[in-house]
Design an enzyme around this catalytic site. Structure first.
Site, mmCIF file in Angstrom:
data_model
loop_
_atom_site.group_PDB
_atom_site.id
_atom_site.type_symbol
_atom_site.label_atom_id
_atom_site.label_comp_id
_atom_site.label_asym_id
_atom_site.label_seq_id
_atom_site.Cartn_x
_atom_site.Cartn_y
_atom_site.Cartn_z
ATOM 1 N N TYR A 96 -32.322 -16.076 21.075
ATOM 2 C CA TYR A 96 -30.873 -15.914 20.927
ATOM 3 C C TYR A 96 -30.621 -14.594 21.983
ATOM 4 O O TYR A 96 -29.872 -13.680 21.504
ATOM 5 C CB TYR A 96 -30.703 -15.324 19.596
ATOM 6 C CG TYR A 96 -31.025 -16.193 18.521
ATOM 7 C CD1 TYR A 96 -30.060 -17.388 18.360
ATOM 8 C CD2 TYR A 96 -32.432 -16.471 18.167
ATOM 9 C CE1 TYR A 96 -30.716 -18.396 17.077
ATOM 10 C CE2 TYR A 96 -32.750 -17.169 17.228
ATOM 11 C CZ TYR A 96 -32.118 -18.114 16.658
ATOM 12 O OH TYR A 96 -32.362 -18.914 15.671
ATOM 13 N N CYS A 136 -27.311 -9.712 11.696
ATOM 14 C CA CYS A 136 -25.912 -9.124 11.392
ATOM 15 C C CYS A 136 -25.258 -9.599 9.989
ATOM 16 O O CYS A 136 -24.177 -9.546 9.568
ATOM 17 C CB CYS A 136 -24.746 -9.593 12.669
ATOM 18 S SG CYS A 136 -24.773 -11.232 12.889
#
Ligand code: SAH
Length: 446
Positions: A305, A402
């Protein structure tokens, strides 16, 4: 209990999204803009079988942590949820959220996250802001809705946003440019996006059609109101969708990308590419990840990612090889370009889904020692975690997340695959909002 009934309740807890929780006749009631320990008068606006939602009428007994929100849009706009409490209290809420998820969802009872790293700036820290344009004007959306809260400013957005919004408003009014209407699908301008970096400000005007009447006037307006303007992009999004950006970009003026520096590395950022929004805090985030990776120079590191290649290139000087995987093609192009800009010769990038590409990488005979995972909010695909655990050399995982709940879920999966959590540091990347970033180190003995 009925809708519109008024109650006095004591706030005893907080939800993940920053609302207070109290109880009426044993039923949980969620109320925004309150703090644990407060007593509040509320009106019930929604009742379901298992919970109710209240609207704050008045705080009867305020917390000593209550402060006056600095942002004029705070109680109306859905972007921030915590500006009514001191920053100290906000940080405590965020660390508790991380600890609670790791304990409850991850099942790690005796695992304490470190102190949370506060953000150097609590206002005007965002380098990217996206303002919806509707028939009502330009501003932000209210919480959980597409109702526009008209506002010329946002306290967490960068300095230039105010001037950009003003300029776009003037251009639309003076040229008779229509705003997009979600209901009918008619009208032209959908969003104004502002991104700031060391090289300047990039403004993206999202339109519903491939036309931009009066674009010369828009360029003049933006040039005079935004002194460090480096480019204007028209992004065309013809679809009836909540997704802000469409797939086609046209450069109307100047440069089509930005350049930013994080510590010793430099990055080119295209409009479609992900880039951390709180730049000063990003350097700290990456430094913690680097410290957890503890590279000695002989390692092959997977940067999964990877976006525009930021984390891997930040760490490249310490590794033998970096392999990045990212599924947004523009971001992969940025990552390759960034490797050249930073003179990083040991990085290689793959475009595709991490959970699929990982198999090809392993088939090629690559034997990584460490993986950095930085997925979006939904966390990692279980196929990826399984594949990683099957790599015999992969000792360490640095997980940057997150969203604490999906992080905790994935930590549990990784733990079942043999990885032990060693450290977790919450990092406040998003002051004023309920969101928090966490860096976790997990490792296994070989
Ligand atoms: N590490 C980068 C980007 C993190 S954001 C940074 O710090 O800047 C998460 C990134 O994951 C985004 O760039 C998104 O495009 C990408 N992404 C989302 N799902 C993916 C998947 N299944 N496989 C690979 N990349 C994915």
């Amino acid at each position: 209990m009925r809708k519109n009934d008024i109650f006095e309740i004591e706030i005893t807890g907080m939800t993940d999204d920053g609302r207070g929780v109290g109880r009426i006749n044993g039923m949980a009631v969620f109320v925004p803009y309150v703090i644990v320990g407060e007593t509040a008068r509320i009106v019930l606006i929604k009742i379901t079988k298992t919970y109710a939602v209240g609207k704050l009428i008045e705080v009867i007994k305020p917390s000593t942590y209550r402060v006056r929100p600095e942002c004029s849009a705070f109680y109306k706009c859905g972007g921030c949820a915590l500006m009514h409490m001191s920053y100290e209290k906000e940080l405590e809420f965020k660390r508790n959220k991380v600890k609670d998820c790791i304990e409850r969802i991850g099942g790690f009872k005796n695992f304490e996250p470190s102190d949370i790293v506060p953000s150097p700036k609590t206002e005007r820290y965002r380098n990217k802001s996206q303002f919806p344009v509707t028939l009502e004007g330009i501003g932000m959306f209210a919480a959980h809705s597409h109702r526009l809260v008209e506002s010329d400013d946002c306290l967490i957005a960068g300095e230039n946003c105010r001037a950009v919004i003003k300029a776009v408003k003037y251009w639309m009014k003076s040229r008779g440019i229509s705003a997009y209407d979600e209901q009918s699908g008619r009208g032209l301008v959908r969003h104004v996006c502002v991104r700031q970096a060391d090289s300047g400000t990039l403004v993206t005007i999202v339109t519903s059609k491939d036309e931009l009447p009066g674009s010369d006037a828009l360029v003049d307006e933006l040039k005079s109101s935004c002194p460090d303007l480096s480019g204007i992009i028209q992004n065309i999004n013809t679809k009836k969708t909540n997704v802000i950006l469409g797939s086609e970009n046209k450069t109307i003026y100047g440069s089509s990308y930005l350049i930013d520096n994080i510590g010793h590395v430099k990055f080119r950022i295209s409009p479609m590419s992900f880039y951390q929004v709180n730049r000063a805090q990003t350097e700290r985030l990456y430094s913690i990840a680097e410290e957890f990776a503890d590279l000695k120079g002989h390692e092959t590191l997977l940067d999964l990612y990877c976006g525009i290649g930021t984390i891997g290139q930040f760490m490249a000087r310490g590794a033998k090889k970096i392999i990045g995987v990212e599924y947004t093609p523009q971001a992969v192009m940025d990552a390759r370009e960034n490797a050249q800009i930073n003179n990083v010769k040991n990085a290689e990038y793959y475009c595709g889904k991490a959970e699929l590409v990982i198999r090809d990488i392993i088939k090629k005979g690559v034997r990584p020692d460490i993986a950095v995972l930085d997925p979006p909010r939904k966390g990692c695909d279980i196929k990826l975690l399984n594949a990683l655990s099957e790599i015999p050399t992969l000792k360490k995982i640095v997980y940057i997340s997150c969203k604490p709940s999906t992080l905790a879920r994935d930590m549990k999966i990784l733990n079942n695959l043999g990885y032990i959590p060693k450290k977790a540091v919450p990092v406040d990347m998003f002051p004023g909002t309920p969101h928090v970033e966490t860096v976790v180190l997990m490792s296994r003995n070989m």
